[in-house]
Motif scaffolding. Structure first.
Motif, PDB file in Angstrom:
ATOM      1  N   THR A   1      54.403 -19.310 -17.528  1.00 44.58           N
ATOM      2  CA  THR A   1      54.923 -18.353 -16.558  1.00 44.58           C
ATOM      3  C   THR A   1      56.250 -18.872 -16.036  1.00 44.58           C
ATOM      4  O   THR A   1      56.341 -19.977 -15.502  1.00 44.58           O
TER       5      THR A   1
ATOM      6  N   LYS B   1      59.716 -17.276 -13.949  1.00 41.52           N
ATOM      7  CA  LYS B   1      60.144 -16.102 -13.184  1.00 41.52           C
ATOM      8  C   LYS B   1      58.971 -15.113 -13.084  1.00 41.52           C
ATOM      9  O   LYS B   1      57.878 -15.488 -12.703  1.00 41.52           O
ATOM     10  N   ASP B   2      59.202 -13.854 -13.485  1.00 39.69           N
ATOM     11  CA  ASP B   2      58.164 -12.825 -13.317  1.00 39.69           C
ATOM     12  C   ASP B   2      57.456 -12.480 -14.617  1.00 39.69           C
ATOM     13  O   ASP B   2      56.819 -11.439 -14.732  1.00 39.69           O
TER      14      ASP B   2
ATOM     15  N   THR C   1      63.268 -17.282  -5.215  1.00 37.91           N
ATOM     16  CA  THR C   1      62.176 -16.314  -5.369  1.00 37.91           C
ATOM     17  C   THR C   1      61.024 -16.883  -6.184  1.00 37.91           C
ATOM     18  O   THR C   1      59.853 -16.613  -5.894  1.00 37.91           O
ATOM     19  N   TYR C   2      61.355 -17.686  -7.197  1.00 36.82           N
ATOM     20  CA  TYR C   2      60.337 -18.247  -8.095  1.00 36.82           C
ATOM     21  C   TYR C   2      60.470 -19.771  -8.100  1.00 36.82           C
ATOM     22  O   TYR C   2      61.026 -20.350  -9.033  1.00 36.82           O
TER      23      TYR C   2
END
Length: 216
Positions: free
Chosen positions: A148, A150-151, A123-124
């Protein structure tokens, strides 16, 4: 009884050694506005072949360590100071160095670190450090930037040194730690779970950055 006392002393010594071996945590705050260099600044392009990030993780029974590759970026420099820049990190390149590559444990740990339990690489796939400033404090050069992972994005301040050799700039950080819970990396963290007993993993991740950049 003597064996019990000896075991307790050994455990306490290991814990103290592990704590003392960890680097200082980077000052962390909310994300800030990215720095913008003047047009007079000199641009440098990061050499991905000559740049890397070393990592170390801690748990009660010991440590793991490895590397992550830098996949790109640029720096703008004026009067020896970094005025702006971005470093992109390829999270899919996480390597484990303390377990031999041919052993099953190496692939198992790498897979777990890449999974949603930790950095959720699918996802990342990248992390990023964006320069917000550079300053001098207590005799050290401190590089500030938005990390930054992950989210989540937080601003960190890390001690660095820079050098020039012709058209090549080298940026090296001292070892520093970040608190992974601030980037929502939750697995085995006491910051999120109360029933872990001795099966927890420390929130501290130790990092050391080495970047070479060529004059554009």
């Amino acid at each position: 009884m003597k064996k019990l006392v000896f075991s307790l002393v050994a455990i306490a010594t290991l814990s103290l050694t592990s704590c003392n071996d960890k680097a200082k945590e980077a000052e962390t705050s909310e994300a800030e506005e990215a720095a913008v260099a003047e047009v007079t600044a000199t641009a440098y392009t990061i050499s991905t072949d000559d740049s890397t990030i070393m990592w170390k993780g801690f748990k009660p029974t010991g440590t793991h360590n490895g590397e992550i590759a830098v996949s790109g970026g640029d720096l703008s420099v004026e009067d020896g100071m970094i005025k702006s820049g971005t470093v992109t990190i390829d999270m899919g390149t996480i390597e484990v160095k303390d377990i031999p590559a041919e052993e099953e444990g190496n692939a198992k740990l790498k897979g777990h670190l890449s999974s949603p339990d930790f950095f959720d690489v699918e996802t990342y796939p990248t992390a990023k450090f964006v320069v917000t400033g550079m300053s001098e404090a207590d005799g050290k050069t401190m590089l500030q930037g938005n990390l930054t992972l992950k989210d989540a994005t937080n601003n960190v301040s890390i001690p660095v040194s820079t050098s020039m050799n012709g058209d090549v700039m080298t940026l090296t950080s001292e070892a520093f730690t970040i608190d992974r819970s601030k980037w929502n990396v939750k697995y085995g963290s006491k910051s999120f779970f109360d029933d872990l007993g001795d099966s927890f993993i420390n929130d501290d991740i130790e990092l050391q950055i080495s970047v070479k950049a060529n004059k554009a």
